[in-house]
Design a protein around this motif. Structure first.
Motif, short mmCIF file in Angstrom:
data_model
loop_
_atom_site.label_atom_id
_atom_site.label_comp_id
_atom_site.label_asym_id
_atom_site.label_seq_id
_atom_site.Cartn_x
_atom_site.Cartn_y
_atom_site.Cartn_z
N PRO A 53 -9.01 5.00 -7.70
CA PRO A 53 -8.52 4.94 -6.35
C PRO A 53 -7.07 4.91 -6.28
CG PRO A 53 -9.33 2.84 -7.09
CD PRO A 53 -9.58 4.03 -7.94
N THR A 106 -3.20 4.33 1.28
CA THR A 106 -3.96 4.02 2.53
C THR A 106 -3.12 4.17 3.99
OG1 THR A 106 -5.10 2.90 1.21
CG2 THR A 106 -5.50 2.40 3.56
N SER A 115 0.92 -1.10 0.04
CA SER A 115 0.12 -0.05 0.12
C SER A 115 1.00 1.29 0.02
CB SER A 115 -0.88 -0.13 1.29
OG SER A 115 -1.42 1.40 1.48
N1 CP Z 1 -6.27 3.17 -3.18
C1 CP Z 1 -5.59 2.39 -2.17
O1 CP Z 1 -6.01 1.67 -1.47
O2 CP Z 1 -4.26 2.55 -2.63
P1 CP Z 1 -2.96 1.55 -2.06
O3 CP Z 1 -3.04 0.55 -2.44
O4 CP Z 1 -1.98 2.40 -2.32
O5 CP Z 1 -3.25 1.97 -0.30
#
Ligand code: CP
Length: 319
Positions: A264, A59, A56
Motif C-alpha cells: 500500500p 491517499t 498521507s
Molecule cells: N496507502 C496509503 O494510505 O498511503 P498514504 O499514507 O501515503 O496515503
C-alpha cells in the motif's frame, strides 16, 4: 438489489455486489488516467473537503486529483497549520468545514471509529481515508481493482498478507473484501503482530509462522509496512525482522509463477521488502497508485450523484 451507498466508512458492511459495482464503475476510469486531457465536468460545482489529521501522500493527493479530474473543487485542511494545534476538537473542526458547505468530506484520523463518529453527526457523505487501525476502504478497493486487472477476476485466489498485521487498517479492509469473494487468506508476521483473534475477522483465514510456508503457492502477496508510529510493544530488532519476514526475490520464487506483489505504501525498502521485489516484474506498486485514482473518481462520482440514477438505484457509469 444492492443498497445505495451514503458514506464509505469501511468494507466490512459492504456486500460483494456493492464492491463489484464500485470496481465496475472504476474500470473505465483506469483508461481515462492515460488520456492526454484528464478533465471531466461531471462534478462541476461540487466541493470535496479533505480533512487529513494524519500524514498521507498517496491517499490525500489521489482524492484531490480524483476530485479535480471530475471537475469538483476541494477544500484542504492542513492539520499541522490548523486550529487543531490550538486545541480545537475533531468534531468542532469538521463542523467548521461542514459550515462552508462541502458536498462530501474525506477524512483520515488516528482514532479507530472516527469516520463513523463524524458520519453520525454530519448530513454529507463521509469517506473514510483511514481510521486508526480499523479500516482503509479505498485502499482495499484499489488493491482489488489491481488484482482483478491482472488476474481477470477477484474470486478464489490465495492471498498472503505479510508483516505488521495487528496495526494495519489496510490488512483489515483487504481481509474483509477478499474473503467476500472466496479468497483464502494467509497471515504471516512476528507472533505479536499476528494475534489469533485475526482469524475471527472472516472465514478462510489461517496464520502461518514461517514466511517460506506463507509464500508457497500464493497468487497475490500483500506486503505491509512496519507501522512504527502505532507500535507500543517492544519492537523486533530490524535485523531480526529482515531475516524472518522480508520479502526477497528468493522467497518470492516459492509463490505461483504469475503471482503479483502489492504494497500500500509508503514502502520501507530493505526492511519489509527487498528492492529487487519492489522494482521487480511482479511488483504492482505503482499500478496500485493509478488504480487508486480510478477508484476514488468512481467513489466520488457515486456518492456525489454525478449522473442520473438507474432503476437499481445507482448512477449510470462515468464514461
Ligand atoms: N496507502 C496509503 O494510505 O498511503 P498514504 O499514507 O501515503 O496515503
Amino acid at each position: 438489489m444492492p443498497h445505495r451507498l451514503r458514506h464509505l466508512l469501511g468494507i466490512e458492511a459492504l456486500t460483494a455486489e456493492q464492491i463489484t459495482f464500485l470496481l465496475d464503475q472504476a474500470n473505465p476510469l483506469q483508461e481515462f488516467q492515460r488520456h492526454p486531457l484528464k478533465k471531466l465536468a461531471t462534478l462541476r460545482g461540487k466541493t470535496v473537503a479533505l480533512a487529513f489529521f494524519e500524514p498521507s501522500t498517496r491517499t490525500r493527493i489521489s482524492f484531490a486529483t480524483a476530485a479535480a479530474r471530475l471537475g469538483a473543487d476541494t477544500m484542504n485542511l492542513q492539520a499541522e497549520a490548523s486550529s487543531l494545534k490550538k486545541g480545537e476538537s475533531l468534531l468542532d473542526t469538521v463542523r467548521t468545514l461542514d459550515a462552508m458547505k462541502p458536498d462530501s468530506i474525506v477524512m483520515r484520523h488516528s482514532a479507530s471509529g472516527s469516520a463513523d463518529f463524524v458520519a453520525q453527526r454530519l448530513e454529507i457523505p463521509v469517506i473514510n481515508a483511514g481510521d486508526g487501525t480499523h479500516e482503509h476502504p479505498t485502499q482495499a478497493l484499489l488493491d482489488a481493482l489491481t488484482i482483478r486487472d491482472h488476474k481477470g477476476k477477484l474470486d478464489g485466489w490465495n492471498i498472503t498478507i505479510l508483516g505488521d498485521i495487528l496495526h494495519s487498517r489496510v490488512a483489515r479492509s483487504n481481509i474483509h473484501l477478499l474473503t467476500k469473494f472466496g479468497c483464502r487468506i494467509t497471515l504471516c508476521g512476528p507472533g505479536m503482530w499476528v494475534p489469533r483473534e485475526l482469524e475471527c475477522l472472516a472465514p478462510n483465514i489461517r496464520r502461518v509462522p514461517r514466511i517460506e510456508e506463507a509464500v508457497e503457492g500464493a497468487d497475490v502477496m500483500i506486503v505491509l509496512r512496519v507501522q512504527q508510529e502505532r507500535i507500543n510493544e517492544p519492537a523486533l530488532a530490524m535485523e531480526e525482522y529482515i531475516l524472518g519476514y522480508q520479502l526477497t526475490p528468493e522467497r518470492l520464487r516459492r509463490a505461483r509463477p504469475n503471482a503479483i506483489v502489492l504494497h500500500p505504501g509508503p514502502m520501507i525498502r530493505g526492511l519489509e521488502i527487498d528492492p529487487g521485489v519492489a522494482d521487480g516484474p511482479q511488483s504492482c506498486v505503482l499500478e496500485q497508485v493509478t488504480s487508486g485514482l480510478a477508484v476514488r473518481m468512481a467513489l466520488l462520482f457515486v456518492l456525489l450523484g454525478g449522473a442520473p440514477i438507474d432503476d437499481k438505484g445507482f448512477p449510470h457509469a462515468a464514461h
